[in-house]
Design a protein around this motif. Structure first.
Motif, PDB file in Angstrom:
ATOM      1  N   THR A  47       6.953  -1.564   2.862  1.00  0.00           N
ATOM      2  CA  THR A  47       7.440  -2.807   2.260  1.00  0.00           C
ATOM      3  C   THR A  47       7.438  -2.687   0.735  1.00  0.00           C
ATOM      4  OG1 THR A  47       5.272  -3.867   2.051  1.00  0.00           O
ATOM      5  CG2 THR A  47       6.417  -4.082   4.179  1.00  0.00           C
ATOM      6  N   GLN A  48       8.186  -3.593   0.097  1.00  0.00           N
ATOM      7  CA  GLN A  48       8.231  -3.608  -1.358  1.00  0.00           C
ATOM      8  C   GLN A  48       6.844  -3.848  -1.945  1.00  0.00           C
ATOM      9  OE1 GLN A  48      11.156  -3.081  -3.109  1.00  0.00           O
ATOM     10  NE2 GLN A  48       9.905  -2.972  -4.956  1.00  0.00           N
ATOM     11  N   GLN A  49       6.097  -4.755  -1.342  1.00  0.00           N
ATOM     12  CA  GLN A  49       4.753  -5.068  -1.837  1.00  0.00           C
ATOM     13  C   GLN A  49       3.813  -3.856  -1.693  1.00  0.00           C
ATOM     14  OE1 GLN A  49       6.494  -6.967   0.310  1.00  0.00           O
ATOM     15  NE2 GLN A  49       7.047  -8.657  -1.097  1.00  0.00           N
ATOM     16  N   GLU A  50       3.937  -3.139  -0.585  1.00  0.00           N
ATOM     17  CA  GLU A  50       3.097  -1.949  -0.374  1.00  0.00           C
ATOM     18  C   GLU A  50       3.424  -0.858  -1.381  1.00  0.00           C
ATOM     19  OE1 GLU A  50       2.437  -2.511   4.468  1.00  0.00           O
ATOM     20  OE2 GLU A  50       4.148  -1.378   3.690  1.00  0.00           O
ATOM     21  N   GLU A  52       4.714  -1.313  -4.382  1.00  0.00           N
ATOM     22  CA  GLU A  52       4.206  -1.771  -5.686  1.00  0.00           C
ATOM     23  C   GLU A  52       2.703  -1.554  -5.781  1.00  0.00           C
ATOM     24  OE1 GLU A  52       5.451  -5.811  -5.986  1.00  0.00           O
ATOM     25  OE2 GLU A  52       7.567  -5.302  -6.386  1.00  0.00           O
ATOM     26  N   ARG A  53       2.005  -1.793  -4.677  1.00  0.00           N
ATOM     27  CA  ARG A  53       0.551  -1.570  -4.683  1.00  0.00           C
ATOM     28  C   ARG A  53       0.238  -0.083  -4.834  1.00  0.00           C
ATOM     29  NH1 ARG A  53      -3.799  -3.842  -0.184  1.00  0.00           N
ATOM     30  NH2 ARG A  53      -5.672  -3.164  -1.284  1.00  0.00           N
ATOM     31  N   ALA A  54       1.015   0.766  -4.185  1.00  0.00           N
ATOM     32  CA  ALA A  54       0.813   2.216  -4.316  1.00  0.00           C
ATOM     33  C   ALA A  54       1.036   2.666  -5.759  1.00  0.00           C
ATOM     34  CB  ALA A  54       1.751   2.964  -3.377  1.00  0.00           C
ATOM     35  N   ILE A  55       2.092   2.140  -6.398  1.00  0.00           N
ATOM     36  CA  ILE A  55       2.348   2.483  -7.794  1.00  0.00           C
ATOM     37  C   ILE A  55       1.194   2.010  -8.679  1.00  0.00           C
ATOM     38  CG2 ILE A  55       3.834   1.983  -9.778  1.00  0.00           C
ATOM     39  CD1 ILE A  55       6.201   1.984  -7.798  1.00  0.00           C
ATOM     40  N   GLY A  56       0.679   0.818  -8.394  1.00  0.00           N
ATOM     41  CA  GLY A  56      -0.473   0.318  -9.153  1.00  0.00           C
ATOM     42  C   GLY A  56      -1.695   1.205  -8.978  1.00  0.00           C
ATOM     43  N   PHE A  57      -1.902   1.677  -7.744  1.00  0.00           N
ATOM     44  CA  PHE A  57      -3.036   2.565  -7.476  1.00  0.00           C
ATOM     45  C   PHE A  57      -2.904   3.866  -8.256  1.00  0.00           C
ATOM     46  CE2 PHE A  57      -4.815   6.107  -5.056  1.00  0.00           C
ATOM     47  CZ  PHE A  57      -6.133   5.700  -4.899  1.00  0.00           C
ATOM     48  N   LEU A  58      -1.718   4.464  -8.248  1.00  0.00           N
ATOM     49  CA  LEU A  58      -1.512   5.712  -8.976  1.00  0.00           C
ATOM     50  C   LEU A  58      -1.616   5.502 -10.486  1.00  0.00           C
ATOM     51  CD1 LEU A  58       1.428   7.227  -6.893  1.00  0.00           C
ATOM     52  CD2 LEU A  58      -0.973   7.927  -6.866  1.00  0.00           C
ATOM     53  N   THR A  59      -1.133   4.369 -10.950  1.00  0.00           N
ATOM     54  CA  THR A  59      -1.271   4.055 -12.379  1.00  0.00           C
ATOM     55  C   THR A  59      -2.736   3.959 -12.766  1.00  0.00           C
ATOM     56  OG1 THR A  59       0.842   2.869 -12.383  1.00  0.00           O
ATOM     57  CG2 THR A  59      -0.694   2.398 -14.194  1.00  0.00           C
TER      58      THR A  59
END
Length: 288
Positions: A47-50, A52-59
């Motif tokens: 999903t889009q939310q998942e 975005e959360r993955a990108i936040g985690f990597l950031t």
């Protein structure tokens, strides 16, 4: 040109876009990464939310990295990627010391030390001696081999984790094997310890109900002229977590006895109180 747009068309469009990449290996890697990453997104119906959360985690993982902390290496370790890459690249090296992960704490240069020096500058742990030889795969000694060693203290912390407690270079040493390929040094018996859990990797472990512990071990890198360097550990036999290392790095051949030795003359030779613990471990390198 097709009038229908699908996720598979998108994947092939991305792969086609890198066809002009001059480096053939880079082109191969990017194409494979694209196909597998897109397949993962399709299979899991990401999903889009998942995402975005993955990108936040990597950031956050990148933002946690410092000169003395490598959170991305830690992430690679706990996902088993570090060990997978080591295993893939060690195929065909039968007879040599098995490799294992570098780990996230080879972040500072080990100080050059004389053979027999004590790398435990703080004290308080159980004294031990680690000794062995560096050999080519055919059994020939390799004099002049550089043996880089690093470990946590008896409380499970590396020097870079406790700059207010441990002096720089504690638990580290850069040794040169003698004319017979021998090396030896004094230290303390290492203990199991948890990898850092105060960052994104710790959040991931908690979310997946995994423990953060590594069994007791000492790191080595051995480098000799004309031979392939090896990055490895020795693990303390009987240590907790040998069967559940948080970074999947334990190989049976690397588990070594730290034998209790009661020999006053040998203790005097090593310059260590008697009795003491003694680990013997040969490093065997493949010709390059």
């Amino acid at each position: 040109m097709t009038t229908e747009f699908t996720s598979h068309h998108l994947t092939e469009a991305v792969v086609d876009s890198i066809e002009a990449t001059a480096d053939p290996r880079l082109r191969e890697l990017l194409a494979a990464l694209t196909r597998h990453l897109h397949a993962f997104a399709r299979e899991s119906r990401l999903t889009q939310q998942e995402w975005e959360r993955a990108i936040g985690f990597l950031t956050a993982t990148g933002q946690t990295c410092t000169d003395t902390r490598q959170e991305f290496v830690l992430l690679s370790d706990v996902l088993g990627v570090s060990m997978l890459v080591e295993t893939i690249n060690s195929d065909g090296r039968a007879g040599a010391t098995e490799s294992t992960v570098l780990g996230p704490f080879h972040m500072t240069e080990s100080p050059v030390r004389e053979l027999g020096a004590n790398i435990d500058l703080v004290g308080g742990g159980e004294p031990c001696v680690v000794s062995g030889r560096v050999l080519s795969r055919n059994g020939t000694p390799l004099p002049g081999t550089v043996v880089d060693v690093w470990q946590a203290n008896d409380q499970g912390f590396y020097d870079v984790q406790q700059p207010e407690v441990q002096p720089p270079g504690n638990g580290r040493g850069l040794f040169t094997a003698d004319a017979e390929g021998r090396f030896w040094f004094r230290t303390c018996v290492p203990s199991p310890y948890p990898i850092p859990t105060d960052g994104p990797v710790g959040d991931l472990l908690r979310a997946t109900a995994r423990h953060p512990y590594r069994p007791a071990h000492i790191h080595f890198i051995a480098s000799a002229v004309g031979h392939t360097p090896v990055t490895t550990h020795i693990f303390v036999a009987g240590s907790d977590h040998l069967d559940s290392d948080a970074v999947f790095a334990v190989k049976p051949s690397l588990v070594q006895d730290f034998t209790t030795t009661d020999d006053p003359s040998l203790a005097r030779e090593f310059g260590i109180p008697n009795p003491f613990r003694h680990a013997r471990f040969d490093l065997v390198l493949n010709p390059a």
